[in-house]
Design a protein around this motif. Structure first.
Motif, short mmCIF file in Angstrom:
data_model
loop_
_atom_site.label_atom_id
_atom_site.label_comp_id
_atom_site.label_asym_id
_atom_site.label_seq_id
_atom_site.Cartn_x
_atom_site.Cartn_y
_atom_site.Cartn_z
N SER A 81 15.87 32.89 26.66
CA SER A 81 16.34 34.09 25.98
C SER A 81 15.94 34.13 24.52
N GLY A 82 15.14 33.17 24.09
CA GLY A 82 14.72 33.11 22.69
C GLY A 82 13.36 33.73 22.48
N VAL A 83 13.23 34.48 21.39
CA VAL A 83 12.00 35.18 21.06
C VAL A 83 11.64 34.85 19.61
N PRO A 84 10.44 34.30 19.35
CA PRO A 84 10.07 34.03 17.96
C PRO A 84 9.69 35.32 17.23
N ALA A 85 10.20 35.47 16.01
CA ALA A 85 9.91 36.67 15.23
C ALA A 85 9.91 36.32 13.76
N CYS A 86 8.98 36.93 13.02
CA CYS A 86 9.02 36.79 11.57
C CYS A 86 10.27 37.54 11.08
#
Length: 138
Positions: A81-86
């Motif tokens: 459920s984790g999404v990398p984002a700046c």
């Protein structure tokens, strides 16, 4: 009870809010912890490489991990459920400027704002997955 049965019973009862992987790494902390621990962060960045917004080149070490379903609305702290984002993209997700969607392969893509993508197609950031320059969005 076997150790596996005991662990499952404790997880089901909420005493251990964790799902373990083959190497006994916790893959799912449920709602017991809001922030993704470093090892989960490394796994998520290993999957996506960096920010998932198409064309973003912010290095992975500067990315935050966004909950696909907001934590305040029951989202879980789990690898899937984790999404990398700046930071900019992370704010864009929370304000509704951009939308994160799960594709049929189980990975996440982004629907950009209509003024950037009138087609509103789910798109991925290929910058982190290729040695060649990022192809144009349109």
């Amino acid at each position: 009870l076997s150790p596996a049965e005991l662990r499952q019973a404790l997880c089901n009862g909420g005493a251990i809010p964790a799902v373990m992987g083959g190497d006994s790494q916790i893959l799912d902390l449920g709602q017991e912890q809001r922030f993704f621990p470093d090892y989960m962060r490394e796994i998520i960045l290993g999957i996506y490489g960096g920010c998932i917004v198409p064309g973003c080149t912010v290095p992975p070490e500067h990315c935050e991990i966004h909950h696909f379903q907001p934590f305040a609305m029951g989202g879980k702290t789990e690898v899937n459920s984790g999404v990398p984002a700046c930071t900019s993209a992370h704010h864009g997700f929370h304000t509704g400027l951009m939308t994160v969607v799960r594709d049929t392969d189980g990975l996440f893509s982004v629907i950009l704002p209509k003024f950037m993508d009138p087609e509103q197609k789910p798109r991925r950031n290929n910058y982190w997955r290729s040695n060649s320059p990022t192809p144009p969005l349109f």
